[in-house]
Design a protein around this motif. Structure first.
Motif, PDB file in Angstrom:
ATOM      1  N   SER A 151       1.622   9.299   5.387  1.00 46.83           N
ATOM      2  CA  SER A 151       2.584   9.231   4.288  1.00 46.83           C
ATOM      3  C   SER A 151       1.867   8.729   3.040  1.00 46.83           C
ATOM      4  O   SER A 151       1.094   7.773   3.118  1.00 46.83           O
ATOM      5  N   VAL A 152       2.144   9.364   1.918  1.00 48.83           N
ATOM      6  CA  VAL A 152       1.509   8.944   0.667  1.00 48.83           C
ATOM      7  C   VAL A 152       2.461   8.116  -0.197  1.00 48.83           C
ATOM      8  O   VAL A 152       2.105   7.715  -1.309  1.00 48.83           O
ATOM      9  N   GLY A 153       3.650   7.866   0.335  1.00 48.61           N
ATOM     10  CA  GLY A 153       4.598   7.027  -0.383  1.00 48.61           C
ATOM     11  C   GLY A 153       5.969   7.131   0.267  1.00 48.61           C
ATOM     12  O   GLY A 153       6.198   8.000   1.121  1.00 48.61           O
ATOM     13  N   ALA A 157     -11.565  14.009  -1.745  1.00 48.48           N
ATOM     14  CA  ALA A 157     -10.786  13.646  -2.922  1.00 48.48           C
ATOM     15  C   ALA A 157      -9.311  13.990  -2.713  1.00 48.48           C
ATOM     16  O   ALA A 157      -8.967  14.845  -1.908  1.00 48.48           O
ATOM     17  N   GLY A 158      -8.451  13.311  -3.421  1.00 40.66           N
ATOM     18  CA  GLY A 158      -7.021  13.574  -3.344  1.00 40.66           C
ATOM     19  C   GLY A 158      -6.329  12.718  -2.317  1.00 40.66           C
ATOM     20  O   GLY A 158      -6.788  11.645  -1.957  1.00 40.66           O
ATOM     21  N   ASN A 159      -5.220  13.199  -1.787  1.00 36.07           N
ATOM     22  CA  ASN A 159      -4.408  12.419  -0.856  1.00 36.07           C
ATOM     23  C   ASN A 159      -4.792  12.621   0.600  1.00 36.07           C
ATOM     24  O   ASN A 159      -3.974  12.440   1.488  1.00 36.07           O
ATOM     25  N   THR A 160      -6.003  13.004   0.864  1.00 34.29           N
ATOM     26  CA  THR A 160      -6.402  13.349   2.228  1.00 34.29           C
ATOM     27  C   THR A 160      -6.695  12.108   3.059  1.00 34.29           C
ATOM     28  O   THR A 160      -7.216  11.125   2.557  1.00 34.29           O
ATOM     29  N   HIS A 216       0.825  -1.201   0.000  1.00 30.23           N
ATOM     30  CA  HIS A 216       0.000   0.000   0.000  1.00 30.23           C
ATOM     31  C   HIS A 216       0.863   1.256   0.000  1.00 30.23           C
ATOM     32  O   HIS A 216       1.883   1.323   0.684  1.00 30.23           O
ATOM     33  N   ASN A 217       0.415   2.259  -0.748  1.00 26.68           N
ATOM     34  CA  ASN A 217       1.161   3.514  -0.806  1.00 26.68           C
ATOM     35  C   ASN A 217       0.926   4.391   0.416  1.00 26.68           C
ATOM     36  O   ASN A 217       1.814   5.071   0.903  1.00 26.68           O
ATOM     37  N   TYR A 218      -0.317   4.414   0.903  1.00 31.26           N
ATOM     38  CA  TYR A 218      -0.704   5.349   1.953  1.00 31.26           C
ATOM     39  C   TYR A 218      -0.649   4.676   3.318  1.00 31.26           C
ATOM     40  O   TYR A 218      -1.213   3.606   3.507  1.00 31.26           O
TER      41      TYR A 218
END
Lengths: 113, 110
Positions: free
Chosen positions: A49-51, B93-96, A29-31
């Protein structure tokens, strides 16, 4: 399939001590996220973290630090433990922005005395 | 500011007594609303995702519904094993990240 694994499950720290809460996921998983849960207060976001190589502060980041050197691992560091950090800590992961189901670890119960 | 409010804080039901839990939210650009179940000493376990107003999802005795301002988790003829804390969360929406409510603690008495 292990999912999200947190260690340790329980820990007692003295004021001023440091420790790292470990979180590992095997789902690529990235997140990844760190939440704390206090009685009656729901889950509050500490860091996320998103990556790999990317981290960002959440709602309650003070007193904590994180790193994300690999996709699998997202450790949470407490540098100078304080009684206010007594809580249950949960790590979670999500595959990506389009896949929104979060998988949680079993939690780490931390007591600072 | 995004907010998620759950009510009631605690609910005590007799076995077989149906009821509903409420989750009201204020968030712009809702990507999804989520229901989780949490047993004592464990991490939250995913139940449902709802994406748009009018959507409904069911699982055993649980049914989740969504409007533009709130979601309901309906529990039909509950059993003692349904006792848990039910958490509602929203994501934009997005990286939230997910934003959680404080939860409803459900007790079902035999």
């Amino acid at each position: 399939n292990a999912g999200v694994t947190q260690t340790p499950k329980f820990r007692i720290l003295k004021i001023g001590q440091s420790m790292t809460l470990q979180c590992t996921q095997d789902m690529n998983h990235n997140y990844m996220y760190w939440y704390r849960q206090d009685p009656g207060m729901g889950l509050k976001l500490i860091y996320y973290s998103v990556g790999a190589g990317i981290t960002d502060k959440g709602e309650v980041p003070n007193g904590y630090n994180v790193s994300r050197s690999t996709t699998e691992d997202f450790p949470l560091r407490l540098e100078l433990a304080a009684p206010s950090q007594t809580s249950v800590y949960f790590c979670a992961s999500i595959e990506g922005a389009l896949n929104t189901e979060a998988f949680f670890g079993q939690g780490t119960r931390l007591t600072v005395v | 500011e995004d907010q998620v409010t759950q009510s009631p804080e605690a609910l005590r039901l007799q076995e077989g007594e149906s009821s509903s839990l409420n989750c009201s939210y204020t968030v712009s650009g809702l990507r999804g609303l989520f229901w989780y179940r949490q047993d004592p000493g464990k991490g939250p376990e995913f139940l449902f995702t709802l994406y748009s107003a009018g959507e409904e999802k069911e699982k055993e005795r649980l049914k989740a519904t969504l409007t533009k301002k709130e979601s309901f988790l309906h529990i039909t003829a509950p059993k003692p094993e349904d006792s848990a804390t039910y958490l509602c969360a929203v994501r934009k929406a997005g990286n939230t990240p997910l934003v959680f409510g404080k939860g409803t603690r459900l007790s079902v008495i035999a």
